[in-house]
Design an enzyme around this catalytic site. Sequence first.
Site, PDB file in Angstrom:
ATOM      1  N   ALA A 188       0.829  -1.211   0.000  1.00  0.00           N
ATOM      2  CA  ALA A 188       0.000   0.000   0.000  1.00  0.00           C
ATOM      3  C   ALA A 188       0.850   1.242   0.000  1.00  0.00           C
ATOM      4  O   ALA A 188       1.922   1.243   0.610  1.00  0.00           O
ATOM      5  CB  ALA A 188      -0.922  -0.013   1.212  1.00  0.00           C
ATOM      6  N   CYS A 207      12.578   4.240   3.734  1.00  0.00           N
ATOM      7  CA  CYS A 207      12.654   5.682   3.586  1.00  0.00           C
ATOM      8  C   CYS A 207      13.248   6.270   4.847  1.00  0.00           C
ATOM      9  O   CYS A 207      12.730   7.223   5.420  1.00  0.00           O
ATOM     10  CB  CYS A 207      11.275   6.268   3.310  1.00  0.00           C
ATOM     11  SG  CYS A 207      10.081   5.833   4.557  1.00  0.00           S
TER      12      CYS A 207
END
Lengths: 187, 628
Positions: free
Chosen positions: B317, B442
């Site tokens: 997602a 990230c």
Amino acid sequence: MRPLDEKETTQVFEKLFNFTGNNLKNIVEAPSHEGPESNPGRYCFRLNKNRVYYVSESLVKRATNVKRDKLVSLGTQIGKFTKGGAFHLTIQSLNLLAANAKHKVWLKPTAEMSFMYGNHVLKGGLGRITENINTNDGVVVFSMSDMPLGFGVAVKSTQDCRKMDPNGIVVIHRADIGEYLRMEDEL
Amino acid sequence: MAAKGAMKKKATSNSNKTNSRKKQKKEIELPNPKIQEKVVDDDISGSDVDSDVDDDMLVEQHRDDSDDSASDALSDGDQPFTDDFLQDDNVDGEKSSDSDSDSDHSDIERKSKAIDAKKEKEEKEAEAELVDNIKEQADEVTLPTPQELKEEAQGPPDLPRLQRRIKEVVRVLSNFKTLRQEGASRKDYVKQLTMDLASYYGYNDYLIEVLVEMFPAVELVELIEAFEKPRPMCLRTNTLKARRRDLAGILLNRGVNLDPLSKWSKVGLVVYDSQVPIGATPEYMAGFYMLQSASSFLPVMALAPQEKERIVDMAAAPGGKTTYVAALMKNSGVIFANEIKEKRLKSLTANLSRMGVTNTVVCNYDGRELPKVLGQNSADRVLLDAPCSGTGVISKDESVKTSKSLEDIQSCCHLQKELILAAIDMVDANSKSGGYIVYSTCSIMVAENEAVIDYALKKRDVKLVPCGLDFGRPGFINYREQRFHPSLEKTRRFYPHVHNMDGFFVAKFKKMSNSKAAPAPTTEQPEGGDEVIEPIDSVIKKKAEDKVVHHRIHESSTKEKVHRENGIAQHGKAENTFSGKKRKERKRFSREEISKSREEKRAALRTAAKGKPFSKEKKFAKEARTTK
């Protein structure tokens, strides 16, 4: 996930036939390139949690490992069964319908946004319309640049449309691509 | 009295001399109305040469004797000579000047005194100012005392002052030897910088300490500044439905200001500004493009999925990467998109159907149980964009600055380690075209990136390969007290202040074999050791050897060292195959044992049931003999 039973299959095919007519054959017998096998397989319909999916067989094979409640989606969803047992086509089927549509309508640029907000198509917004549309036919709505915007049901036949006043409804809205933004949760 | 008068006059003459000298210098051009003054000037020119105290004494003696006029005449005529030889005349001249133009002289005196005094004053003030200025600058460089810090802490933070101090401390740290304050160590400066950065930019203590440890001072400030600004918004053309050029044309017509993203991407576009909402155009809704940050392109480019492969995306997602994978595969093969949070599943399915992806199966599992569900060794490639602390995307989410603590990072690490092992287990090492795992986060923390990769290298039979992203910075091999496998330089780090994209980390593995055991040398080594784990590949092994020799910090004994080196060099491969053979032999052995025991049983049955013709038994007996 299970295949559709008789009654469900007839319901689904009826709705599809409304939009595609004889092109339904193309949908059902299309060769599919999904799946890691080099030979193209076939497509089939599967039902999971009241949603009908149009999937390639090789995908179905691989998805059998996934538990029913954990499986969320396969291939393309084409529609939903309501609690009352009726079947409705949803916007995710647009690509499939647009490729095989018999009846098409093109909208003027000014009327595009209105349709994408969920409004019906008025005569004044019509750019082009295919011939031989009858009442209650499924119609796929395009923009003038041939981009599919959604689909609906014709109110009148093509000839009657010509005689209508500009503010009359020509196509009743059923689904449009704006729903991806407006109703993401309900898809 | 005469003496007194003489003394006074001497004093005046002295000052007169100096004053008049100065005056002469000033008034050389001006015509002197008075002859006496002229005389004074001429005489002074002579007296300049002989300016001693002795002369003054002479003046004192001869002052009362000579006449002005006589002396004037004499001095006028014999000026050049008087300079060198006749001191008396000079003296006379001066004396005359004193007596004649006393009043004028006193005026001049006063004026010149005033001017002198002024000059002195100015010089003093200038010096004082200079000293003051230097002092001010030095104040910024000197660290504030604890008292000053307490005072500061009481009131609201003085932002301009903090900003200045940050700049000064960075300047000092970059040129430490020359600019440092005496008595202050580097540590003190760094501590002060840490405190200032934390209060100026709003970071919590843990996070700012970690950043200070990772970057030098100048780069640290650049990074933190970069985190304050948002990165440019990017979009990715959906190659299943449109081409980048056509899409760019359509969007430009709608009033969007955009450019191709970079050389390294053929599908990316960067949006500078737009008159229409870029996430609500008809093209967006028709699935022509996807709003995505530039850094999200990278793991998919590293994964490089081929057509007709089986791909697993373990944390899919909202579906930006999954749809990119599908586009690269042109809707062939099969993708398993997994997402653990139910709420995010909606956006994932919506994006998939919007972009026209038909080869995906979406499921809702915890990534760690995926190998059980989908089967071990069943995928060609796996993409794991792991859930992380998000320290690389502070520009998108400011709350990360204050909400992350050591426990958060550690729990993230733990989860990531489990997930990466699951990802590796799902890949089929013997796949024809694949066998790759891409791990990305990230985040810029070493604990979540390099440490997890190192753990995977130790625990499974995998090898790091180049990502194909040359424009990133290589990952750390050494970080503070940790030592990682040298192949970690193939991983890539991306920073906002260097690459103008979110902080990101990408690593690509190739699975060498399907065995779950790690390569042989690990069995000898302790669990938490820093020792390098060599995979089977001999090239890397040799490199590792060299580096292992250098990095031996926690080596226990030299004997082990020698043994291991020999073992690695010569018997490494042999060991592995040997262990494999052993396993096979054991199996065969056990099968043979079983067949033997079966034979014995049948023989026993035959003897038990004598005389009865069991053709079947004979058949079985024959078969048993052949299998033996």
